[in-house]
Structures are given as structure tokens and as C-alpha cells.
Write a protein that holds these residues in place. Structure first.
Motif, mmCIF file in Angstrom:
data_model
loop_
_atom_site.group_PDB
_atom_site.id
_atom_site.type_symbol
_atom_site.label_atom_id
_atom_site.label_comp_id
_atom_site.label_asym_id
_atom_site.label_seq_id
_atom_site.Cartn_x
_atom_site.Cartn_y
_atom_site.Cartn_z
ATOM 1 N N THR A 29 -2.631 2.319 9.437
ATOM 2 C CA THR A 29 -2.849 3.590 8.748
ATOM 3 C C THR A 29 -2.961 4.784 9.674
ATOM 4 O OG1 THR A 29 -5.252 3.285 8.739
ATOM 5 C CG2 THR A 29 -4.024 2.411 6.865
ATOM 6 N N VAL A 84 -2.735 6.312 1.640
ATOM 7 C CA VAL A 84 -4.135 6.343 2.051
ATOM 8 C C VAL A 84 -4.519 7.811 2.132
ATOM 9 C CG1 VAL A 84 -5.813 5.752 3.824
ATOM 10 C CG2 VAL A 84 -3.898 4.199 3.352
ATOM 11 N N PRO A 103 0.860 -1.184 0.000
ATOM 12 C CA PRO A 103 0.000 0.000 0.000
ATOM 13 C C PRO A 103 0.901 1.241 0.000
ATOM 14 C CG PRO A 103 -0.662 -1.559 1.696
ATOM 15 C CD PRO A 103 0.685 -1.991 1.216
ATOM 16 N N TYR A 129 -12.030 7.467 1.682
ATOM 17 C CA TYR A 129 -10.573 7.287 1.692
ATOM 18 C C TYR A 129 -10.186 6.599 0.392
ATOM 19 C CZ TYR A 129 -10.511 8.501 6.649
ATOM 20 O OH TYR A 129 -10.634 9.160 7.847
ATOM 21 N N VAL A 142 -7.398 4.458 -1.309
ATOM 22 C CA VAL A 142 -6.297 3.578 -0.911
ATOM 23 C C VAL A 142 -5.577 3.082 -2.165
ATOM 24 C CG1 VAL A 142 -5.674 1.436 0.262
ATOM 25 C CG2 VAL A 142 -7.548 2.862 1.158
ATOM 26 N N ALA A 151 -10.359 -2.286 4.286
ATOM 27 C CA ALA A 151 -9.970 -1.091 5.025
ATOM 28 C C ALA A 151 -10.738 -1.094 6.337
ATOM 29 C CB ALA A 151 -10.286 0.169 4.220
ATOM 30 N N LEU A 192 -5.145 -1.489 7.056
ATOM 31 C CA LEU A 192 -5.467 -2.126 5.788
ATOM 32 C C LEU A 192 -5.142 -3.604 5.940
ATOM 33 C CD1 LEU A 192 -3.859 0.363 3.231
ATOM 34 C CD2 LEU A 192 -6.253 0.260 3.963
#
Length: 229
Positions: A228, A112, A109, A135, A137, A160, A214
Motif C-alpha cells: 500500500t 486504500v 483490494p 484508513y 480499505v 492492514a 494488506l
């Protein structure tokens, strides 16, 4: 460029105003959906869905941001994933593909981004927007082993979370959305070993509950986790 890769399905003529809400149970007056495995797609405004194997925490040592690891997050007495990686860290996962066999992936990832609910005003009904924050991502996937796959959608395994047990609702759009677009192989060629792609997913969280983790659900049902907040 694509948004959540729902291009395998026929897109209706009103695609610019159509979306799919993927839910893991009823939206109980703004309550969070319980954590679960892959959710099914429903029509706009619908709160139906299917429940797949639940997230199963297991012990693992933490890894550093930017490193490559295969964490299986463990939970403390409070239930949090204490071995969750930092956003930007890489983890190794396995994506199940029934047609050509399992695919090994390096998963990272990359960001975010907190959005404004007004960004989605032309896609969502007012009742779906009330008290919610979107959000965006972004995840990078690199094919590290196995056969090729046509037009992959690895975000199918992505969740999420707004707590250790509840996940934000995923929104799949059938039209271009510049704030959250995916970049995947096109032109009829398979995504093969050594290639990387970027996928972006949109999640709606209660305005008073920011994203906390996540999770990417591996083939065995265990989550790879990134913190996150």
C-alpha cells in the motif's frame, strides 16, 4: 448497504453510537499490535482479543497489477514481503466455511483511503482517537468455486499492516458509515459462483505509521499480500 456486516448479531437501540474494536493484544500506549490470524471482537474501548495462527511468509514470484495470481509473499532479510502485489491486482484465495465447505475467491483490494480521525468522533472514545489515523480499505471478492454462502464476511481474513510484523487495529461499526460501506447480497439468497461483492473495512494506524501492506489470510494460514505504500 452495510458497514462490516455485523448484522448477524442483534443491534442494540443505541447502535448509532456503538462500535467494536477488534484487537490482537493490548494497545500498549499506541504501540502496534503484532501480526496474527483472525481477531475476536470486543466491546467499545476494550483491548482484549484472541491470537490465531501467525502470518507465515513463503516464497513466491510477484504478479502484475490487474493480473490473477495466488501469491504467498516471501520475506527478505529485512522481513518485507517482496512479492506483494499492487493494490488493484487480483489473487486467488480459499475461504474456509465449516457449514458448506471451502469457497474459492478472486480477491482484489481496490483502494486504500486515508481518512480523518474526526470522521469517527461520534463512535470512538477520545483515548482511542489520540494519535491515530483511520484508513478505509475497499476489497472486491468474486466467488469462483464451491458452494454458496449466506451473507459472507470475507474481510474477516483481512489485515492492514503498519510494518512487516505489526498490524493496525480494526474498527467494526454497528451503524451506517457512508465513508466505508459494504455492498453484499441480501434478500435471503446465497452468494454463489460468478457473483462479486464489495466490502469495506476501517483500520486505525498510528499517525506516524501509514499502512504498508494488506494481508488476506488464506485457509492454510499463509498471507496473500498487497503493498500500500
Amino acid at each position: 448497504m452495510r458497514t462490516d456486516l455485523l448484522l448477524r448479531a442483534a443491534v442494540p437501540t443505541t447502535a448509532a453510537l456503538v462500535l467494536l474494536l477488534s484487537a490482537c493484544g493490548p494497545d500498549q500506549s499506541g504501540a502496534d499490535a503484532p501480526a496474527a490470524g483472525p481477531s475476536s471482537a470486543a466491546s467499545a474501548g476494550s483491548t482484549t482479543g484472541t491470537t490465531a495462527p501467525a502470518v507465515t511468509p513463503s516464497a513466491s514470484a510477484p504478479a502484475q497489477a490487474g493480473s490473477s495470481a495466488s501469491p504467498s509473499p516471501s520475506a527478505t532479510a529485512g522481513g518485507r514481503f517482496q512479492s506483494a502485489l499492487a493494490v488493484g491486482a487480483k489473487a486467488q484465495g480459499t475461504y474456509p466455511d465449516n457449514e458448506k465447505g471451502d469457497i474459492s475467491l478472486s480477491i482484489s483490494p481496490t483502494s486504500v483511503v486515508k481518512g480523518d480521525i474526526g470522521d469517527l468522533a461520534k463512535f470512538l472514545k477520545p483515548e482511542d482517537m489520540a494519535g491515530k489515523t483511520p484508513y478505509y480499505v475497499n476489497v472486491t471478492y468474486t466467488h469462483t468455486g464451491g458452494n454458496g454462502i449466506f451473507e459472507p464476511y470475507f474481510n474477516r481474513q483481512l489485515r492492514a499492516m503498519v510494518s512487516d510484523t505489526a498490524q493496525a487495529r480494526k474498527v467494526d461499526l454497528l451503524s451506517s458509515f457512508p465513508k466505508c460501506e459494504s455492498d453484499v447480497p441480501q434478500g435471503g439468497k446465497d452468494f454463489v459462483k460468478g457473483q462479486s461483492e464489495h466490502e469495506c473495512a476501517i483500520y486505525l494506524a498510528p499517525a506516524d505509521k501509514p499502512l504498508t501492506y494488506l494481508l488476506w489470510i488464506d485457509k492454510d494460514g499463509k498471507p496473500l499480500a498487497w503493498k500500500t505504500s
